[in-house]
Design a protein around this motif. Structure first.
Motif, PDB file in Angstrom:
ATOM      1  N   UNK A 215      26.169  12.948  -8.113  1.00 16.31           N
ATOM      2  CA  UNK A 215      25.653  13.028  -8.034  1.00 16.31           C
ATOM      3  C   UNK A 215      25.543  14.239  -8.708  1.00 16.31           C
ATOM      4  N   UNK A 216      24.009  13.939  -9.095  1.00 15.42           N
ATOM      5  CA  UNK A 216      24.180  15.474 -10.764  1.00 15.42           C
ATOM      6  C   UNK A 216      22.611  14.790 -10.812  1.00 15.42           C
ATOM      7  N   UNK A 217      21.760  15.970 -11.121  1.00 13.43           N
ATOM      8  CA  UNK A 217      20.512  15.941 -11.856  1.00 13.43           C
ATOM      9  C   UNK A 217      20.823  15.399 -13.230  1.00 13.43           C
ATOM     10  N   UNK A 218      20.126  14.801 -13.154  1.00 11.40           N
ATOM     11  CA  UNK A 218      19.434  13.372 -14.380  1.00 11.40           C
ATOM     12  C   UNK A 218      18.475  13.128 -15.630  1.00 11.40           C
ATOM     13  N   UNK A 219      17.918  14.481 -14.437  1.00 11.05           N
ATOM     14  CA  UNK A 219      16.380  14.069 -15.424  1.00 11.05           C
ATOM     15  C   UNK A 219      15.689  15.614 -15.925  1.00 11.05           C
ATOM     16  N   UNK A 220      14.491  15.961 -17.004  1.00 11.84           N
ATOM     17  CA  UNK A 220      14.067  17.216 -16.878  1.00 11.84           C
ATOM     18  C   UNK A 220      12.738  16.256 -16.581  1.00 11.84           C
ATOM     19  N   UNK A 221      12.254  15.136 -16.652  1.00 11.26           N
ATOM     20  CA  UNK A 221      11.152  14.817 -16.095  1.00 11.26           C
ATOM     21  C   UNK A 221      11.698  13.531 -14.952  1.00 11.26           C
TER      22      UNK A 221
ATOM     23  N   UNK B  98       0.560  -1.657   0.481  1.00  8.18           N
ATOM     24  CA  UNK B  98      -0.332  -0.274   0.143  1.00  8.18           C
ATOM     25  C   UNK B  98       0.937   1.714  -0.112  1.00  8.18           C
ATOM     26  N   UNK B  99       0.523   2.412  -0.432  1.00 10.26           N
ATOM     27  CA  UNK B  99       0.838   3.811  -0.687  1.00 10.26           C
ATOM     28  C   UNK B  99       2.880   4.145  -1.164  1.00 10.26           C
ATOM     29  N   UNK B 100       2.303   2.759  -2.417  1.00 10.36           N
ATOM     30  CA  UNK B 100       3.518   3.350  -4.273  1.00 10.36           C
ATOM     31  C   UNK B 100       2.729   3.586  -4.958  1.00 10.36           C
ATOM     32  N   UNK B 101       3.257   4.627  -5.116  1.00 16.65           N
ATOM     33  CA  UNK B 101       2.478   4.986  -6.213  1.00 16.65           C
ATOM     34  C   UNK B 101       4.664   6.948  -6.911  1.00 16.65           C
ATOM     35  N   UNK B 102       3.885   6.913  -8.014  1.00 18.02           N
ATOM     36  CA  UNK B 102       4.550   7.747  -9.143  1.00 18.02           C
ATOM     37  C   UNK B 102       4.143   9.073  -8.812  1.00 18.02           C
ATOM     38  N   UNK B 103       5.167  10.267  -8.899  1.00 12.78           N
ATOM     39  CA  UNK B 103       4.593  11.107  -9.364  1.00 12.78           C
ATOM     40  C   UNK B 103       5.032  12.514  -9.985  1.00 12.78           C
ATOM     41  N   UNK B 104       5.213  12.934 -10.194  1.00  8.46           N
ATOM     42  CA  UNK B 104       5.859  13.866 -11.852  1.00  8.46           C
ATOM     43  C   UNK B 104       7.164  15.102 -10.234  1.00  8.46           C
ATOM     44  N   UNK B 105       7.937  14.847 -10.853  1.00  8.47           N
ATOM     45  CA  UNK B 105       9.122  16.008  -9.652  1.00  8.47           C
ATOM     46  C   UNK B 105       9.052  17.059 -10.421  1.00  8.47           C
ATOM     47  N   UNK B 106       8.277  18.067 -10.255  1.00  5.24           N
ATOM     48  CA  UNK B 106       8.218  19.867 -11.590  1.00  5.24           C
ATOM     49  C   UNK B 106       9.803  20.163 -10.863  1.00  5.24           C
ATOM     50  N   UNK B 107       9.973  20.400  -9.471  1.00 11.43           N
ATOM     51  CA  UNK B 107      11.051  21.219  -9.547  1.00 11.43           C
ATOM     52  C   UNK B 107      12.978  20.379  -9.116  1.00 11.43           C
ATOM     53  N   UNK B 108      12.841  18.973  -9.529  1.00 15.01           N
ATOM     54  CA  UNK B 108      14.151  18.698 -10.195  1.00 15.01           C
ATOM     55  C   UNK B 108      13.657  19.208 -11.728  1.00 15.01           C
ATOM     56  N   UNK B 109      12.831  18.685 -11.949  1.00 16.04           N
ATOM     57  CA  UNK B 109      12.663  18.713 -13.477  1.00 16.04           C
ATOM     58  C   UNK B 109      13.183  20.264 -13.951  1.00 16.04           C
ATOM     59  N   UNK B 110      13.025  21.219 -13.857  1.00 16.76           N
ATOM     60  CA  UNK B 110      13.516  22.351 -13.973  1.00 16.76           C
ATOM     61  C   UNK B 110      14.755  23.000 -13.441  1.00 16.76           C
ATOM     62  N   UNK B 111      14.962  22.224 -12.385  1.00 24.66           N
ATOM     63  CA  UNK B 111      16.426  22.560 -11.851  1.00 24.66           C
ATOM     64  C   UNK B 111      17.315  22.082 -12.958  1.00 24.66           C
ATOM     65  N   UNK B 112      17.081  20.555 -13.532  1.00 20.18           N
ATOM     66  CA  UNK B 112      18.058  19.987 -14.827  1.00 20.18           C
ATOM     67  C   UNK B 112      17.906  20.855 -15.990  1.00 20.18           C
ATOM     68  N   UNK B 113      17.011  21.453 -16.263  1.00 22.66           N
ATOM     69  CA  UNK B 113      17.163  21.963 -17.281  1.00 22.66           C
ATOM     70  C   UNK B 113      17.445  23.643 -17.191  1.00 22.66           C
ATOM     71  N   UNK B 114      17.875  24.600 -16.281  1.00 22.40           N
ATOM     72  CA  UNK B 114      18.607  25.797 -16.046  1.00 22.40           C
ATOM     73  C   UNK B 114      19.854  24.824 -15.993  1.00 22.40           C
ATOM     74  N   UNK B 115      20.405  23.958 -15.663  1.00 16.71           N
ATOM     75  CA  UNK B 115      21.527  23.220 -15.380  1.00 16.71           C
ATOM     76  C   UNK B 115      22.584  22.894 -16.948  1.00 16.71           C
ATOM     77  N   UNK B 116      21.564  22.529 -17.274  1.00 16.69           N
ATOM     78  CA  UNK B 116      21.996  21.815 -19.051  1.00 16.69           C
ATOM     79  C   UNK B 116      21.970  22.986 -20.024  1.00 16.69           C
ATOM     80  N   UNK B 117      20.895  23.586 -20.002  1.00 16.65           N
ATOM     81  CA  UNK B 117      20.493  24.619 -21.049  1.00 16.65           C
ATOM     82  C   UNK B 117      20.955  26.160 -20.400  1.00 16.65           C
ATOM     83  N   UNK B 118      21.295  26.279 -19.671  1.00 12.28           N
ATOM     84  CA  UNK B 118      22.144  27.718 -19.407  1.00 12.28           C
ATOM     85  C   UNK B 118      20.740  28.665 -19.002  1.00 12.28           C
ATOM     86  N   UNK B 119      19.745  28.149 -19.220  1.00 13.83           N
ATOM     87  CA  UNK B 119      18.558  29.478 -18.939  1.00 13.83           C
ATOM     88  C   UNK B 119      17.258  28.665 -18.736  1.00 13.83           C
ATOM     89  N   UNK B 120      15.983  28.998 -18.393  1.00 18.08           N
ATOM     90  CA  UNK B 120      14.848  28.491 -18.698  1.00 18.08           C
ATOM     91  C   UNK B 120      13.896  29.347 -18.994  1.00 18.08           C
TER      92      UNK B 120
END
Length: 1225
Positions: free
Chosen positions: A978-984, A875-897
Motif C-alpha cells: 500500500x502506497x500512494x498511487x496517483x497525483x490526481x 443513489x449517492x454514487x459519485x466521484x470526487x477529486x482527492x486533493x490531499x492524496x494528490x499532494x502527498x504523492x507529489x511530495x513523495x514522488x518528487x521529493x518536493x512540492x
C-alpha cells in the motif's frame, strides 16, 4: 478445600438446588411476563412558542428556517463553534411522551426520566419525485431527545410535568418524513413506534396566527349520514410520496376527508369548487350530485372528480418548488370533456407523477394521460393517431380501466367491446406511448371457468366453463413482481399479461369493488358487500377475513378488554396498507356518538384462528376429552443470518446528533439550549447538502470541516464543562455530531436493495424442521418437507443461487442465498435515475398462511419474504477529486512540492515539470487498474520535448488537460504494498466513506482552459466561460499534440498502458496552437494555466451502470514558454546585452575627451561668473565713492575710466599669451 464424600451425592445436591431455584424463580418469571406494561410512545409537533405548554400541538405548515437561533449562538464564547457562521433553526420541535395502560402519563414520564430513559428519534426523509431538480438520496438523522420542564405552575421542588424534545428537521425536496421513536434501553420497556410527520401544503397561516385550509372550509361536525351505510371507497395516492391523503364519497356533499398523518387524525373539508354540471348530447349525464367520487393525492397536487368534471389543486411547498406555486383555488381541467372515471398511477417515474382520466361521449375510446411535474399539470389525449376502437378494428368499445407501466412506458387498457352479433366481451390491450402502437394481449373468457375443486386453474381456452358470465371491473399491477390482477366477479393473475391463472378460492357469487395492494406481497380484496378477503402473492389461496368466525372471536375479545376501537354498530370507510400492515378507517357509533377511528386489521390472528378451527382433533384420555391441533408449518424456527452491512445496499446515509450538555443539576434543558440543539442539527444537515462537490476533503466525512480547527482545543472545552464554566451553561460535544458508516443488519432483510452491475447480495436462512426423520447412511440427509424457493420477478435480469447445508445433529437446514445482477437489463444512467424495479420472493415451501411468529407486537407471518430490488446506478454514487492524496504523492514522488504564491486550499497548484510514476495500492481482488489509451497515430514520444504528466489515477477524478483519454481497468497486475498511487486520485462513492480506487474504464477530457480560474470552481464548473475543446484523443483540433504516453509498448489490442504498477505514465506537451501553449506570465512569477477537466465513463466502462461525470479545475504553474517565444526572448535579451557591452566600450574609449571638454566648459563658465562678479563689485564701490566726494566727481570719473581700460587691456594680453603657450595634445 471441600469435604470428602461421594461424587454422586454432591451431584444430587446440585440437582436439588437447581430444581429449588427453578421453582422459586418461576413465579417471578410469570409475574414479569404478566405485569409487562402495555406502553406506547406519543409524538406531537410544537413550534417555538408552544414548547413546554401542556396539550399543545401544531400542524406542519411553516417551511422556512428561522434566523432567531443565531442570537443564542452569539452568547457561546469559548465554544467549538464558528462565530462567523450564521446558525439557523427549523421551525418545529417534536414533543415526545409515553403512556401506559391504566397509569398516569405525567408520573410515568417523570419515572422514566429518573431511571435514565431517553427517547431516540430516527427521522427518515423520503426522496423527491423530480430527480432533475433534486438529488436522489436516502437520508436519515438519529437524535436523542432532550428533557424539558413544562411551563405550567408547579409546587414541586424539582418537576411536575415534563416532556422530551428534539428538533424536527426539514430537507429540501422532501415533504414526507417518517419518525421512528425507540428507547435508549433504560427505564421501562416501550416498543418502537413509527409516526408520519408530513408537511401540509394546503394550510396557510393567517395574520392572527390561526390556520386555514386553502382547498375549502373545515367542517367540525361528523354527521352520521356522511358515513352510516355508505359504501367504502379506495384510497388512491402516490406510494411513499404523498404527504396528504384525501378521501371522497361523502353523499351529496362536496366534501373530502383530508389527513397528513395517515389518518391518525383528519379533517372534514368542504371544497370551494363551483359544482357546475354541464350536460350535453355528447355527455350523457342523467343526474347531478355534489358527491366527490374519485380523489387522488400526489406529492404536491390533489385531483378530484365531481360528475363529469375534473379539478386539481397544487399545494404550497417551498421545499419542493423553491417558490410559492400553490394554486390558490381549484383549477378545472378538461372542461370540454366528459370524464367517467379517474385511474391512479401508484408509482412515479421519470421525475413526474401521473393520473389517467377515462372519457365517454365524443372521445369514447381515448385516455387523457395527465403528467404532474413540480406542481404543473398537463394532459395528453392517447392514442395520438386513432382511438382504441379503431386500433383494434371494432366499431363500439369502451375503456373500463387503465394501468400505466412506467418501466415499459406503455398502457394496459381493459376494453369492453360491444358486438351486435354476439354478447359484449373484454380484452386487455397494450398501447406503447413511444411507438403509438396498439396490440391485443388477451381476450377475457366470456364465462367463469369450472375449476372442479382445484385452488387455481391455468386458463388456456380448453377448459370447461360455468354459466356465470365474467364481468371485469378493473385491474391492478405491481411493478416489483410484474403481477397483474384482473378483477370483477372473479380474480385472474398473470406475470406477463398474456398467460392468466384463475384463482378458484374466490367465490363467483361475489363481486370485487376494489383491490388494496401493499406492493410487498400482500393484497386485500373488498367486495361490493363490504367483505374483506386476503391474498398472499406467490400462493393461490384466498382467505376470507371479514365476516368470519375468527373476526367474531377477535371482536368479542376486544370488547371484553373495553377497547375503544370496536363498537356494535360500525361502517368501514376505507382500507389501506401502511408499513406492510393492513388498516381500516371505520366509523363507529357508540352510545349514540359517532367517531372515525383507524385500527389495525389482525390478518395473522384471523389466519391462525382459521387454521386452528379447521384442523383440530378431540382425543379421549381417561375420563375426559383433550383437544389437539395440527400445525401445518413445516418449521419451528426461521432465522436470517450472515446479513451484510446494509448501507452499501440500501444506500441509507445516517447522521447522529445528541443534545448539547446542560450545566443543570436535574439535566433539564432551557429554551436557549434547545435553540442551540436546533442550530447544531440544522448546520449538520447543511454540511451534508454542501458535501457534494468535486473536491474531496482530507477526511471523507461532511463533519470534518465543521470541527477541523477546534479539535485541538477539545480538552479545554471539556475542562470548562466539567468545572461548570461553559458559556450559557451549554457544552457542545464535538463527538456527538457525526456520520455513521458502520450500521449493522438487524436480522431482517432490508426494505429495498440497490444492485449495480454485477453486484451481489448474500445471506443465509436457518430453518429448524418440525418433524425430522433423519435417514441414516452415507448421506445423512434430513428427510423433511423443509424447502426454500426463491422466486425472481425478472430472471433474465437477476439470478439467485441457493446452496443447502443439512445440520443433522440440530435437525436444521442452512440455506445460503446469493442474489446477483446479470449485467443485461440496464444501460448507463445517472445516480438514482430511472432505476428498474424488480423483486426477490423468498418462500419456504408449504408455509403460506400457516407459519407465524409471536412478537411483543402480536403474531407476525413467517415463510414469505419479499424484497424489492432496484437495478441501475444506486443513489449517492459519485466521484470526487482527492486533493490531499494528490499532494502527498507529489511530495513523495518528487521529493518536493511547490505551491503557487497565492495559496488556495480548495485548489492547490501543481508544477508542470514534476513527473508521476503511479504505484498500485493493495487490493486483493484488483490492484490499481491501468489506463489504456485506444490506438491512435501518436508521434514518437522520444522525438518530443519531455514534460511528464503530473497526474494519473486514484480515488476522485482522473484527468488529462485539453485532450480525451480512454482507459480500461485491468486486474492482471500483481498486488503491491500500500502506497500512494496517483497525483490526481479518484474517490469512488465518498458519501459512504468508500474511498476506493476507481476500478473501471472511462474517458478523460479537458473541455477547456484559461489563464484565470472560473469563479465557481469550489462548487464545480458549468459549461461555458472557457475555451471549448473537442478533439480526438491526444490531439487538439488543430492537430497539435497536448499529451502523449511515455510507454512505447502496447497491449494485445494495440492500446497504450499508461497507468499501472510498471507504466511510465503520461506527459504534458502543450505544443504549438494548443490553448496551454505559450502561456505568458502576468507578473514576475511563473506562468500558470487552469484546465477544465471532465472525467466520464459514458460509453466506455462496462463494469458499472453508473454514468459518472466529474468536472473540476486543475491549476498548473511553471508552464514552459514556446520555442519561438523563448528564442525571441533570447534574441532580445542577447541584443540588449550586446548593445550594453558596446555602449560600455565606447564610453570607456571616449571618456578622456569628454572629461577634458567638460573641464574646459566648466573653466569658461567659472571665468564668466567670476568676471561678472568683479564688474558688479567695482560698480558698487564707484557708487559709494561718488556719494561721499561729490566735489571731485568729474576727476574721479575720468581716473576710473582710465584704470578700467588699462586693466581690461592687460587681461586680454594675458589670455592671448596663455593660449599661445599651451601645447597641442
Amino acid at each position: 478445600m471441600s469435604p470428602a464424600g461421594p461424587a454422586w451425592l454432591r451431584l444430587r445436591v446440585l440437582q436439588a438446588l437447581w430444581a429449588l431455584l427453578v421453582v422459586l424463580l418461576a413465579p417471578w418469571r410469570l409475574w414479569a411476563i404478566k405485569n409487562t406494561q402495555e406502553c406506547t410512545w406519543q409524538v406531537v409537533l410544537n413550534n417555538f412558542e408552544t414548547v413546554g405548554k401542556k396539550d399543545a400541538s401544531d400542524r406542519f405548515v411553516d417551511q422556512e428556517p428561522l434566523y432567531t437561533v443565531d442570537k443564542v449562538f452569539s452568547l457561546l464564547v469559548d465554544a467549538p463553534i464558528d462565530p462567523d457562521e450564521t446558525y439557523l433553526g427549523f421551525p418545529y420541535y417534536l414533543k415526545i411522551n409515553y403512556s401506559c395502560k391504566g397509569e398516569s402519563s405525567e408520573a410515568l414520564v417523570r419515572k422514566g426520566h429518573l431511571t435514565g430513559l431517553k427517547p431516540v428519534v430516527l427521522v427518515t426523509f423520503q426522496s423527491p419525485v423530480n430527480f432533475h431538480r433534486w438529488k436522489i438520496e436516502q437520508l436519515q438523522i438519529q437524535m436523542e431527545a432532550a428533557p424539558f420542564r413544562s411551563r405550567e405552575r408547579c409546587n414541586a421542588e424539582e418537576v411536575c410535568l415534563m416532556s422530551w424534545y428534539t428538533p424536527m428537521p426539514i430537507k429540501n425536496g422532501s415533504v414526507v418524513m417518517r419518525v421512528d421513536v425507540s428507547s435508549n434501553g433504560l427505564g421501562p420497556f416501550i416498543p418502537n413506534k413509527r409516526f408520519q410527520v408530513n408537511i401540509n401544503g394546503f394550510l396557510e397561516r393567517q395574520r392572527d396566527n390561526t390556520l386555514q385550509f386553502t382547498v375549502g372550509n373545515e367542517l367540525f361536525n361528523l354527521i352520521p349520514r356522511y358515513f352510516v351505510n355508505v359504501p367504502s371507497r379506495p384510497l388512491w395516492y402516490t406510494v411513499d410520496q404523498a404527504p396528504v391523503f384525501i378521501l371522497g364519497g361523502i353523499p351529496e356533499e362536496k366534501a373530502i376527508l383530508l389527513t397528513d398523518t395517515n389518518f391518525k387524525d383528519f379533517f372534514l373539508v368542504e371544497l370551494s369548487i363551483d359544482s357546475c354540471w354541464v350536460g350535453s348530447f355528447y355527455c350523457p349525464q342523467t343526474s347531478f350530485t355534489a358527491t366527490i367520487y374519485d380523489a387522488i393525492a400526489t406529492e404536491s397536487t390533489l385531483f378530484i372528480r365531481q360528475n363529469q368534471l375534473i379539478y386539481y389543486f397544487t399545494g404550497t411547498y417551498t421545499t419542493l418548488h423553491e417558490s410559492n406555486r400553490g394554486s390558490g383555488r381549484w383549477v378545472r381541467v378538461l372542461a370540454n370533456e366528459c370524464i367517467k372515471k379517474l385511474c391512479p398511477v401508484h408509482f412515479h417515474s421519470n421525475g413526474s407523477e401521473y393520473v389517467m382520466a377515462l372519457t365517454t361521449g365524443k372521445h369514447e375510446g381515448y385516455v387523457h394521460f395527465g403528467t404532474i411535474t413540480d406542481g404543473r399539470v398537463s394532459f395528453e389525449l392517447l392514442p395520438r393517431q386513432r382511438s382504441v376502437c379503431n386500433g383494434i378494428l371494432v366499431v363500439n368499445c369502451s375503456i373500463t380501466w387503465a394501468v400505466f407501466i412506467a418501466g415499459d412506458y406503455n398502457l394496459l387498457l381493459l376494453v369492453e367491446i360491444e358486438d351486435p352479433s354476439t354478447r359484449k366481451y373484454f380484452q386487455v390491450v397494450s398501447y406503447d406511448l413511444v411507438s403509438d402502437y396498439l396490440v391485443v394481449l388477451y381476450t377475457i373468457p366470456e364465462f367463469i371457468p369450472d375449476a372442479r375443486g382445484l385452488e387455481f386453474l391455468m386458463v388456456l381456452g380448453t377448459e370447461s366453463y360455468t354459466n356465470f358470465p365474467m364481468v371485469p371491473k378493473g385491474m391492478s399491477y405491481n411493478p416489483y413482481n410484474n403481477l397483474l390482477f384482473i378483477w370483477g366477479n372473479f380474480l385472474l393473475q398473470s406475470y406477463n399479461s398474456k398467460n392468466f391463472i384463475y384463482l378458484a378460492d374466490f367465490p363467483k357469487e361475489l363481486s370485487i369493488k376494489y383491490l388494496v395492494n401493499s406492493f410487498y406481497g400482500d393484497t386485500a380484496i373488498v367486495t361490493e358487500t363490504e367483505e374483506i378477503w386476503y391474498l398472499l402473492e406467490g400462493s393461490y389461496q384466498v382467505y376470507k377475513l371479514f365476516p368470519s368466525k375468527g373476526w367474531e372471536v377477535h371482536v368479542s375479545l376486544q370488547v371484553m378488554q373495553q377497547s375503544s376501537l370496536y363498537a356494535p354498530n360500525e361502517t368501514m370507510v376505507t382500507l389501506f396498507y401502511e408499513d406492510h400492515r393492513l388498516y381500516q378507517l371505520v366509523y363507529l357509533i357508540d352510545n349514540q356518538q359517532g367517531r372515525l377511528v383507524k385500527r389495525l386489521v389482525p390478518v395473522e390472528q384471523l389466519l391462525m384462528y382459521q387454521q386452528i378451527s379447521n384442523d383440530y382433533l378431540l382425543e379421549r384420555q381417561g375420563s375426559h376429552l383433550t383437544l389437539s391441533f395440527t400445525n401445518f408449518c413445516p418449521f419451528t424456527v426461521m432465522r436470517l443470518r450472515d446479513l451484510p452491512n446494509p448501507q452499501i445496499y440500501t444506500r441509507q446515509e445516517r447522521y447522529r446528533a445528541q443534545p448539547p450538555r446542560v450545566l443543570e443539576p436535574g439535566g433539564f434543558h432551557s429554551d436557549n439550549s434547545l435553540a442551540v440543539y436546533q442550530g447544531l442539527v440544522y448546520y449538520l444537515l447543511w454540511l451534508h447538502s454542501k458535501y457534494d462537490k468535486p473536491y474531496a476533503d482530507p477526511v471523507h466525512d461532511p463533519t470534518w470541516r465543521w470541527w477541523k480547527n477546534k479539535k485541538q482545543d477539545q480538552d479545554y472545552y471539556f475542562y470548562l464543562a466539567s468545572n461548570w464554566r461553559s458559556a450559557g451553561s451549554v457544552h457542545v460535544d464535538m463527538a456527538s455530531y457525526e456520520k455513521i458508516y458502520d450500521l449493522k443488519a438487524e436480522n431482517e432483510l432490508p426494505e429495498r436493495i440497490f444492485l449495480d452491475k454485477g453486484t451481489s447480495y448474500r445471506f443465509s436462512v436457518f430453518l429448524t424442521a418440525r418433524e425430522p426423520e433423519p435417514l441414516h447412511g452415507p448421506s445423512f440427509q434430513l428427510q423433511s418437507k423443509v424447502g426454500l424457493a426463491v422466486v425472481l420477478a425478472d430472471p433474465e435480469c437477476i439470478e439467485a443461487v441457493v446452496k443447502e447445508k443439512v445440520l443433522v445433529n440440530r435437525n436444521s437446514v442452512l440455506f445460503w442465498v446469493t442474489l446477483s445482477d446479470k449485467r443485461f437489463c440496464f444501460d448507463q444512467g445517472i445516480s438514482g435515475h430511472h432505476l428498474m424495479k424488480t423483486s426477490m420472493l423468498l418462500k419456504v415451501v408449504g408455509s403460506s398462511g400457516h407459519c407465524f411468529q409471536n412478537t411483543n407486537q402480536g403474531p407476525r407471518m413467517q415463510g414469505n419474504l419479499m424484497v424489492p430490488v432496484l437495478i441501475g446506478c444506486p443513489p449517492g454514487k459519485r466521484l470526487a477529486f482527492d486533493i490531499t492524496y494528490t499532494l502527498e504523492y507529489n511530495r513523495l514522488q518528487n521529493k518536493h512540492y511547490f505551491d503557487c504564491v497565492h495559496v488556495d486550499p480548495e485548489m492547490p497548484c501543481f508544477l508542470f515539470r514534476d513527473s508521476a510514476c503511479p504505484a498500485p495500492p493493495l487490493n486483493v481482488q484488483c490492484p490499481l487498474p491501468p489506463l489504456l489509451c485506444p490506438p491512435r497515430p501518436f508521434l514518437p514520444a522520444r522525438s518530443l520535448p519531455q514534460h511528464p504528466l503530473l497526474f494519473p489515477l486514484d480515488h476522485s477524478s482522473l484527468l488529462l488537460p485539453l485532450s480525451i483519454l480512454h482507459f480500461r481497468a485491468n486486474c492482471s497486475s500483481p498486488p503491491q504494498l500500500l502506497r500512494p498511487h496517483s497525483l490526481l486520485p479518484i474517490l469512488l462513492d465518498p458519501r459512504f466513506g468508500d474511498g476506493r480506487l476507481w476500478q473501471f474504464s472511462g474517458q478523460l477530457r479537458a473541455e477547456g482552459g484559461g489563464r484565470r480560474a472560473h469563479p465557481g470552481h469550489h462548487q464545480g464548473i458549468q459549461r461555458g466561460g472557457y475555451l471549448p475543446l473537442q478533439q480526438p484523443p491526444g490531439q487538439h483540433r488543430t492537430g497539435s499534440l497536448i499529451w502523449t504516453t511515455r510507454n512505447t509498448t502496447t497491449t494485445e489490442d494495440s492500446a497504450f498502458n499508461i497507468l499501472s504498477h510498471n507504466s511510465l505514465g503520461i506527459e504534458w506537451l502543450c505544443m504549438e496552437n494548443s490553448p496551454c501553449h505559450d502561456t505568458i506570465p502576468h507578473s514576475i512569477f511563473a506562468s500558470e494555466f487552469f484546465f477544465k477537466v471532465l472525467v466520464s465513463n459514458r460509453g466506455v466502462d462496462k463494469s458499472t451502470y453508473c454514468d459518472y461525470q466529474l468536472t473540476f479545475q486543475l491549476h498548473i504553474h511553471g508552464l514552459p514558454l514556446s520555442a519561438r517565444r523563448a528564442f525571441l526572448i533570447l534574441m532580445v535579451s542577447a541584443s540588449l546585452f550586446v548593445g550594453l557591452v558596446i555602449l560600455y566600450v565606447i564610453s570607456c574609449l571616449l571618456s578622456p575627451y569628454v572629461v577634458k571638454v567638460c573641464n574646459v566648459l566648466c573653466w569658461k563658465i567659472n571665468n564668466i561668473i567670476a568676471w561678472e562678479s568683479y564688474i558688479y563689485s567695482i560698480a558698487s564701490d564707484t557708487g559709494a565713492f561718488s556719494n561721499t566726494s561729490g566735489i571731485k566727481s568729474g576727476e574721479s570719473s575720468g581716473g576710473t575710466s582710465r584704470v578700467v581700460s588699462k586693466v581690461a587691456g592687460e587681461n586680454r594680453t594675458d589670455t592671448k599669451e596663455t593660449l599661445r603657450k599651451k601645447p597641442i595634445s
